[in-house]
Design a protein around this motif. Sequence first.
Motif, PDB file in Angstrom:
ATOM      1  N   ARG A   8       0.830  -1.212   0.000  1.00 41.47           N
ATOM      2  CA  ARG A   8       0.000   0.000   0.000  1.00 41.47           C
ATOM      3  C   ARG A   8       0.863   1.259   0.000  1.00 41.47           C
ATOM      4  O   ARG A   8       0.403   2.314  -0.428  1.00 41.47           O
ATOM      5  CB  ARG A   8      -0.912   0.005   1.229  1.00 41.47           C
ATOM      6  CG  ARG A   8      -1.964  -1.055   1.216  1.00 41.47           C
ATOM      7  CD  ARG A   8      -3.114  -0.727   0.276  1.00 41.47           C
ATOM      8  NE  ARG A   8      -3.879   0.384   0.835  1.00 41.47           N
ATOM      9  CZ  ARG A   8      -4.455   1.320   0.091  1.00 41.47           C
ATOM     10  NH1 ARG A   8      -4.400   1.288  -1.203  1.00 41.47           N
ATOM     11  NH2 ARG A   8      -5.114   2.308   0.667  1.00 41.47           N
ATOM     12  N   LEU A   9       2.091   1.160   0.459  1.00 43.78           N
ATOM     13  CA  LEU A   9       2.929   2.352   0.558  1.00 43.78           C
ATOM     14  C   LEU A   9       3.596   2.731  -0.760  1.00 43.78           C
ATOM     15  O   LEU A   9       3.784   3.905  -1.041  1.00 43.78           O
ATOM     16  CB  LEU A   9       3.976   2.163   1.654  1.00 43.78           C
ATOM     17  CG  LEU A   9       3.416   2.015   3.070  1.00 43.78           C
ATOM     18  CD1 LEU A   9       4.513   1.642   4.045  1.00 43.78           C
ATOM     19  CD2 LEU A   9       2.715   3.289   3.504  1.00 43.78           C
ATOM     20  N   TRP A  79       4.428   0.574  10.107  1.00 45.80           N
ATOM     21  CA  TRP A  79       3.251  -0.301  10.160  1.00 45.80           C
ATOM     22  C   TRP A  79       1.983   0.517  10.441  1.00 45.80           C
ATOM     23  O   TRP A  79       0.943   0.309   9.834  1.00 45.80           O
ATOM     24  CB  TRP A  79       3.444  -1.392  11.210  1.00 45.80           C
ATOM     25  CG  TRP A  79       2.312  -2.354  11.240  1.00 45.80           C
ATOM     26  CD1 TRP A  79       1.390  -2.501  12.227  1.00 45.80           C
ATOM     27  CD2 TRP A  79       1.954  -3.307  10.227  1.00 45.80           C
ATOM     28  NE1 TRP A  79       0.490  -3.483  11.898  1.00 45.80           N
ATOM     29  CE2 TRP A  79       0.817  -3.990  10.671  1.00 45.80           C
ATOM     30  CE3 TRP A  79       2.503  -3.626   8.979  1.00 45.80           C
ATOM     31  CZ2 TRP A  79       0.200  -4.980   9.921  1.00 45.80           C
ATOM     32  CZ3 TRP A  79       1.891  -4.627   8.234  1.00 45.80           C
ATOM     33  CH2 TRP A  79       0.762  -5.287   8.701  1.00 45.80           C
ATOM     34  N   GLU A  80       2.100   1.467  11.342  1.00 45.68           N
ATOM     35  CA  GLU A  80       0.969   2.338  11.666  1.00 45.68           C
ATOM     36  C   GLU A  80       0.551   3.160  10.439  1.00 45.68           C
ATOM     37  O   GLU A  80      -0.644   3.285  10.146  1.00 45.68           O
ATOM     38  CB  GLU A  80       1.359   3.256  12.820  1.00 45.68           C
ATOM     39  CG  GLU A  80       0.275   4.196  13.277  1.00 45.68           C
ATOM     40  CD  GLU A  80       0.747   5.086  14.415  1.00 45.68           C
ATOM     41  OE1 GLU A  80       0.000   5.188  15.402  1.00 45.68           O
ATOM     42  OE2 GLU A  80       1.843   5.683  14.314  1.00 45.68           O
ATOM     43  N   ALA A  81       1.530   3.707   9.716  1.00 42.92           N
ATOM     44  CA  ALA A  81       1.233   4.490   8.512  1.00 42.92           C
ATOM     45  C   ALA A  81       0.582   3.627   7.440  1.00 42.92           C
ATOM     46  O   ALA A  81      -0.360   4.055   6.766  1.00 42.92           O
ATOM     47  CB  ALA A  81       2.519   5.121   7.968  1.00 42.92           C
ATOM     48  N   ARG A  82       1.060   2.402   7.303  1.00 48.65           N
ATOM     49  CA  ARG A  82       0.477   1.477   6.337  1.00 48.65           C
ATOM     50  C   ARG A  82      -0.985   1.198   6.677  1.00 48.65           C
ATOM     51  O   ARG A  82      -1.866   1.195   5.824  1.00 48.65           O
ATOM     52  CB  ARG A  82       1.285   0.180   6.328  1.00 48.65           C
ATOM     53  CG  ARG A  82       0.792  -0.858   5.361  1.00 48.65           C
ATOM     54  CD  ARG A  82       0.221  -2.032   6.166  1.00 48.65           C
ATOM     55  NE  ARG A  82      -0.281  -3.043   5.264  1.00 48.65           N
ATOM     56  CZ  ARG A  82      -1.557  -3.451   5.258  1.00 48.65           C
ATOM     57  NH1 ARG A  82      -2.428  -2.970   6.103  1.00 48.65           N
ATOM     58  NH2 ARG A  82      -1.948  -4.360   4.413  1.00 48.65           N
ATOM     59  N   ASN A  83      -1.266   0.972   7.958  1.00 46.75           N
ATOM     60  CA  ASN A  83      -2.633   0.696   8.381  1.00 46.75           C
ATOM     61  C   ASN A  83      -3.540   1.917   8.245  1.00 46.75           C
ATOM     62  O   ASN A  83      -4.701   1.792   7.872  1.00 46.75           O
ATOM     63  CB  ASN A  83      -2.662   0.160   9.810  1.00 46.75           C
ATOM     64  CG  ASN A  83      -2.186  -1.269   9.866  1.00 46.75           C
ATOM     65  OD1 ASN A  83      -2.187  -1.982   8.872  1.00 46.75           O
ATOM     66  ND2 ASN A  83      -1.753  -1.687  11.043  1.00 46.75           N
ATOM     67  N   LYS A  84      -3.026   3.095   8.530  1.00 50.22           N
ATOM     68  CA  LYS A  84      -3.823   4.314   8.351  1.00 50.22           C
ATOM     69  C   LYS A  84      -4.156   4.526   6.878  1.00 50.22           C
ATOM     70  O   LYS A  84      -5.252   4.980   6.550  1.00 50.22           O
ATOM     71  CB  LYS A  84      -3.093   5.531   8.910  1.00 50.22           C
ATOM     72  CG  LYS A  84      -3.142   5.609  10.418  1.00 50.22           C
ATOM     73  CD  LYS A  84      -2.453   6.863  10.924  1.00 50.22           C
ATOM     74  CE  LYS A  84      -2.547   6.952  12.427  1.00 50.22           C
ATOM     75  NZ  LYS A  84      -1.858   8.142  12.945  1.00 50.22           N
ATOM     76  N   GLU A  90      -5.424   7.677   4.842  1.00 51.34           N
ATOM     77  CA  GLU A  90      -4.557   8.783   5.244  1.00 51.34           C
ATOM     78  C   GLU A  90      -3.186   8.587   4.611  1.00 51.34           C
ATOM     79  O   GLU A  90      -2.501   7.602   4.890  1.00 51.34           O
ATOM     80  CB  GLU A  90      -4.449   8.820   6.762  1.00 51.34           C
ATOM     81  CG  GLU A  90      -3.658   9.994   7.286  1.00 51.34           C
ATOM     82  CD  GLU A  90      -3.590  10.013   8.807  1.00 51.34           C
ATOM     83  OE1 GLU A  90      -2.482  10.231   9.341  1.00 51.34           O
ATOM     84  OE2 GLU A  90      -4.636   9.804   9.437  1.00 51.34           O
ATOM     85  N   GLN A  91      -2.774   9.527   3.784  1.00 51.39           N
ATOM     86  CA  GLN A  91      -1.507   9.412   3.073  1.00 51.39           C
ATOM     87  C   GLN A  91      -0.326   9.540   4.036  1.00 51.39           C
ATOM     88  O   GLN A  91      -0.286  10.460   4.854  1.00 51.39           O
ATOM     89  CB  GLN A  91      -1.403  10.479   1.986  1.00 51.39           C
ATOM     90  CG  GLN A  91      -2.370  10.280   0.840  1.00 51.39           C
ATOM     91  CD  GLN A  91      -2.151   8.958   0.135  1.00 51.39           C
ATOM     92  OE1 GLN A  91      -1.036   8.582  -0.184  1.00 51.39           O
ATOM     93  NE2 GLN A  91      -3.240   8.228  -0.100  1.00 51.39           N
ATOM     94  N   PRO A  92       0.624   8.628   3.966  1.00 51.93           N
ATOM     95  CA  PRO A  92       1.780   8.686   4.867  1.00 51.93           C
ATOM     96  C   PRO A  92       2.746   9.797   4.472  1.00 51.93           C
ATOM     97  O   PRO A  92       2.831  10.177   3.307  1.00 51.93           O
ATOM     98  CB  PRO A  92       2.427   7.310   4.686  1.00 51.93           C
ATOM     99  CG  PRO A  92       2.046   6.898   3.311  1.00 51.93           C
ATOM    100  CD  PRO A  92       0.685   7.491   3.062  1.00 51.93           C
TER     101      PRO A  92
END
Length: 128
Positions: A8-9, A79-84, A90-92
């Motif tokens: 996803r990133l 991992w948190e950014a990927r899940n958001k 929510e774009q990392p």
Amino acid sequence: MHIDSRCRLCNVHSEDTHHLFFTCSFAGKCLQAARNWLVWGTAGIELPMILRWIRKAKISKFRKNVLAAVIAGLVYSIWEARNKLEWQNEQPDCVRIMQAVRWRTKARVTMFLPKKLSCKDRDWFYGL
């Protein structure tokens, strides 16, 4: 139900832990930001290699612990950014991730600073 296996990133490679930590272009950018912050010359880009380098490095136990804390914080934050991104769209942002990693690491390490800490290590840590 169709589940997309792409990361996803970066939306390029298949997502697995090997890719996500840190061969993904986004995660690699975050790792490079951490290296720049720490003035850390490790060439490792895969999590096991980085952890092995920390374990074998000829640096103080305190510095090893700080580096390990930064890597742990970075793994958690990616991992948190990927899940958001997955669940909240929510774009990392690598800059925000690194700000959070820096703040969390410094706050936690400061709470548990060893009583016996060399001046060199103390200056290094407070200079971060």
